[in-house]
Design an enzyme around this catalytic site. Structure first.
Site, PDB file in Angstrom:
ATOM      1  N   GLU A 120      10.204 -23.804  23.654  1.00 48.73           N
ATOM      2  CA  GLU A 120      10.854 -22.506  23.427  1.00 48.73           C
ATOM      3  C   GLU A 120      10.989 -21.816  24.773  1.00 48.73           C
ATOM      4  O   GLU A 120      10.007 -21.726  25.524  1.00 48.73           O
ATOM      5  CB  GLU A 120      10.009 -21.660  22.477  1.00 48.73           C
TER       6      GLU A 120
ATOM      7  N   HIS B 276       7.150 -23.146   6.130  1.00 48.62           N
ATOM      8  CA  HIS B 276       8.607 -23.004   5.979  1.00 48.62           C
ATOM      9  C   HIS B 276       9.356 -24.092   6.739  1.00 48.62           C
ATOM     10  O   HIS B 276      10.498 -24.415   6.416  1.00 48.62           O
ATOM     11  CB  HIS B 276       9.066 -21.621   6.437  1.00 48.62           C
TER      12      HIS B 276
ATOM     13  N   LYS C 154       1.371 -19.222   5.419  1.00 46.37           N
ATOM     14  CA  LYS C 154       0.564 -19.759   6.508  1.00 46.37           C
ATOM     15  C   LYS C 154      -0.014 -18.604   7.315  1.00 46.37           C
ATOM     16  O   LYS C 154       0.565 -17.526   7.284  1.00 46.37           O
ATOM     17  CB  LYS C 154       1.405 -20.696   7.362  1.00 46.37           C
TER      18      LYS C 154
ATOM     19  N   ARG D 262       0.818  -1.205   0.000  1.00 44.57           N
ATOM     20  CA  ARG D 262       0.000   0.000   0.000  1.00 44.57           C
ATOM     21  C   ARG D 262       0.860   1.268   0.000  1.00 44.57           C
ATOM     22  O   ARG D 262       0.494   2.276  -0.571  1.00 44.57           O
ATOM     23  CB  ARG D 262      -0.829  -0.055   1.288  1.00 44.57           C
TER      24      ARG D 262
ATOM     25  N   HIS E 145       3.462 -27.517  11.845  1.00 45.05           N
ATOM     26  CA  HIS E 145       4.843 -28.008  11.919  1.00 45.05           C
ATOM     27  C   HIS E 145       4.936 -29.401  12.555  1.00 45.05           C
ATOM     28  O   HIS E 145       5.585 -30.302  12.017  1.00 45.05           O
ATOM     29  CB  HIS E 145       5.718 -27.077  12.754  1.00 45.05           C
TER      30      HIS E 145
END
Ligand code: NAP
Length: 465
Positions: A207, A169, A139, A44, A231
Site C-alpha cells: 500500500e 470481508h 474482525k 448508544r 487476509h
C-alpha cells in the site's frame, strides 16, 4: 445450510464501518431487491429512526458508487428502525425485543469494538434473543490464539456453529473469488500445481499510503495482525488447498483448514519487520513505537503437494506502489539451444494474479523471438477482468450480508480456521524481533532481502500510479 433470516439487527449503527461499508451495501441490496424486512440499528446515541435514516442517506452519498434513486432509497428507509442504549445494559436488549415480532428470524451483526464482543453475546443469551438467531462477528477475531479460542467458546456456548458468521470481508471480494475459480476450473494448471513444477509462491500486499489518521487503531494491531494473519493467509489457503470434493461450505473450509494445519509454526528467523520513517510522528502513535508497518516472511507447507516449495509473504504501508499480487513461479525449463547465449538461465514461466488495482491474470510464456535466430523471449498473456466487468456491482459487504442472511457459510471462517490461522504465528506474536526503519516509497527494509532465495530477489509488482 442454516435458515434464512428476514431481520438484521445492526450493533454499531452509528460507527465508521456502518457508514463506510454497511449502509452502501444495504443500498446495493435495495437495488437488487434483496433487503431484509427489517433493519434495526442499535447504538448508544439518543437518536430515533428518522435520524438514522438521514445518516444512512449521508453515508450512501459519501461512500457508495451508486447515486441515490429516491424510490430505491425509500425502500431502504421504510425498513429502518433504531434502538438506543448501552450494550452493557440488559434494557438495551429488551428495547430490541420490543421492536421484534414473532415472525422475525434475526441476524445480529456485531460491528462493535472488539472488547464488547463477548459482552454483547452474553447479554443476547441472557435476554433470550440468541436462541434461534444468527450472528455475524466482525474482525478482528481475537488478537492471538488464546483470545480467539475464548471468543469461540463464548459464541459456541450460545449459538450453534451453523448460526455463526465470522467475517473477513476480503473473502467476499470478487477478485478473491476469481482466484478460486481460475485455480480450480482449469485442467492445464492441475498437473503442474505442485512441488514438482512450482519453485516458489510469493504474495505481496503493498500500500503506497500510510495509516491515514488511524494511529490509535494501528498501534494495537500492526501489519501482521491487520492483514497477514487473516487476509493473506486466506490467499495462501486458496492457492495451496486441495480441490474440495464439492463447493459446499464444509468441503471448502475443510481444505482451507488443512493448509493452515500443514504450516509449521513460524519462528523469528523466518520474518523481517519494518516501520516506515515518520510513522512515530503520526497522530495517536507512540514516539517510541516498535509496531511494524511492514512484514516479510518465508515459510513452507508440509504436504505432499507443497513440501520444499518456499512461500513468501510481504505486506507493508508507504510502499513504492499499491498492489496486491500473487506470483507463482514455475520450475525453469532445461537450457536448450534456443535460450539466449547472454542469459545465464532460461526464464521460468510465471503466473501472476493481480487483485488490486486493475485486476488481471497474466502468464509469462516463452515465444520465438521474431527474426532469423532460433532463440526465445518472454511475453505476457494477459486477461483483464475489469474490461469484462463494466457496470457490474461487486461489493464484498453486500455479498457477505446477503450470504449471512441466507445462511450460506462458504465465504465465512469456521472456528477451527481462525484458530489455526492464529496458531501459525503463536511462537512470535509476543516478540516479532527487530523492527527496521525503511524509507516511505520504498519496498521496505533491505533486511527483508535475506529471506528470499535466488538472484532476482523479491518480485516487484508493476506500478500503476
Ligand atoms: P466505531 O466507529 O468506533 O463504532 C463503534 C460503534 O459501537 C458505534 O456505533 C458506537 O455507538 C457503538 N458503541 C460502542 N460502545 C458502545 C456501548 N457501550 N453501548 C452502545 N453502543 C456502543 O467502530 P468501527 O470502526 O465502526 O468498527 C466496528 C467493528 O468493525 C470493530 O470490531 C472493527 O474492528 C471492525 N472493523 C472496522 C473496519 C472499519 O473500516 N472501520 C474495518 C474492518 C473491521 P455510539 O456512536 O452511539 O457511541
Amino acid at each position: 445450510m442454516a435458515e434464512i433470516c428476514n431481520t438484521l439487527v445492526l450493533f454499531g449503527a452509528t460507527g465508521d464501518l456502518a457508514r463506510r461499508k454497511l449502509y452502501p451495501a444495504l443500498y446495493e441490496m435495495a437495488i437488487d431487491d434483496r433487503l431484509p424486512d427489517k433493519v434495526i440499528g442499535v447504538a448508544r446515541r439518543d437518536w430515533d429512526a428518522g435520524q438514522l435514516v438521514e445518516n444512512v442517506r449521508d453515508a450512501i452519498e459519501e461512500f457508495s458508487d451508486e447515486s441515490i434513486d429516491e424510490a430505491t432509497f425509500g425502500q431502504l428507509a421504510d425498513v429502518i428502525l433504531y434502538a438506543s442504549g448501552d450494550y452493557r445494559e440488559p434494557e438495551t436488549y429488551h428495547e430490541i425485543a420490543r421492536q421484534l415480532s414473532r415472525e422475525d428470524r434475526v441476524l445480529f451483526y456485531l460491528s462493535v469494538p472488539p472488547s464488547l464482543f463477548e459482552t454483547v453475546v452474553g447479554l443476547l443469551a441472557e435476554t433470550e434473543l440468541a436462541a434461534g438467531s444468527h450472528v455475524v462477528v466482525e474482525k478482528p477475531f481475537g488478537r492471538d490464539l488464546e483470545s480467539s479460542r475464548r471468543l469461540n467458546r463464548c459464541l459456541l456456548e450460545h449459538f450453534d456453529e451453523d448460526a455463526i458468521f465470522r467475517i473477513d470481508h476480503f473473502l467476499g471480494k470478487e477478485e478473491v473469488l476469481d482466484l478460486l475459480v481460475f485455480r480450480l476450473a482449469n485442467t492445464f494448471l492441475e498437473p503442474a500445481w505442485n512441488r514438482h513444477y512450482i519453485d516458489r509462491v510469493e504474495i505481496t500486499m503493498a500500500e503506497s499510503f500510510g495509516i491515514e489518521g488511524r494511529g490509535g487503531f494501528y498501534e494495537e494491531v500492526g501489519a501482521l495482525r491487520d492483514v497477514v494473519q487473516n487476509h493473506l493467509l486466506q490467499l495462501v489457503s486458496l492457492v495451496a488447498m486441495e480441490p474440495p470434493v464439492s463447493a459446499d461450505a464444509e468441503s471448502l473450509r475443510d481444505e482451507k483448514v488443512k493448509v493452515l494445519k500443514a504450516i509449521p509454526r513460524i519462528s523469528q528467523d523466518q520474518i523481517v519487520c519494518g516501520q516506515y520513517r515518520g510513522y512515530r510522528d503520526e497522530k495517536g502513535v507512540d514516539a517510541e513505537s516498535e509496531v511494524e508497518t511492514f512484514v516479510a516472511m518465508k515459510f513452507y507447507i508440509d504436504s505432499w503437494r507443497w513440501a520444499g516449495v518456499p512461500f513468501y509473504i510481504r505486506a507493508g504501508k508507504k510502499m513504492a506502489t499499491t498492489a496486491t499480487e500473487i506470483l507463482i513461479e514455475f520450475a525453469r525449463p532445461p537450457r536448450l539451444f534456443f535460450a539466449r547465449s547472454d542469459a545465464p538461465q532460461p526464464h521460468p514461466n510465471h503466473l501472476i494474479f493481480r487483485t488490486k488495482p486493475g485486476e488481471r491474470v497474466s502468464i509469462s510464456a516463452e515465444i520465438k523471438e521474431p527474426g532469423e535466430e532460433l532463440i526465445s523471449r518472454s511475453v505476457d498473456l494477459v486477461y483483464d477482468y475489469d474490461e469484462d466487468r463494466e457496470g457490474a456491482r461487486d461489493d464484498a459487504y453486500a455479498r457477505l450480508l446477503v450470504d449471512a442472511l441466507e445462511g450460506d457459510h462458504r465465504l465465512f471462517a469456521r472456528a477451527d480456521g481462525v484458530e489455526e490461522a492464529w496458531s501459525v504465528f503463536e511462537n512470535i506474536l509476543d516478540d516479532l524481533g527487530p523492527v527496521y526503519e525503511y524509507q516511505p516509497g520504498s519496498w521496505g527494509p533491505e533486511e527483508a532481502d535475506r529471506l528470499i532465495e535466488g538472484p532476482e530477489g523479491w518480485h516487484r509488482p508493476e506500478t500503476e500510479e
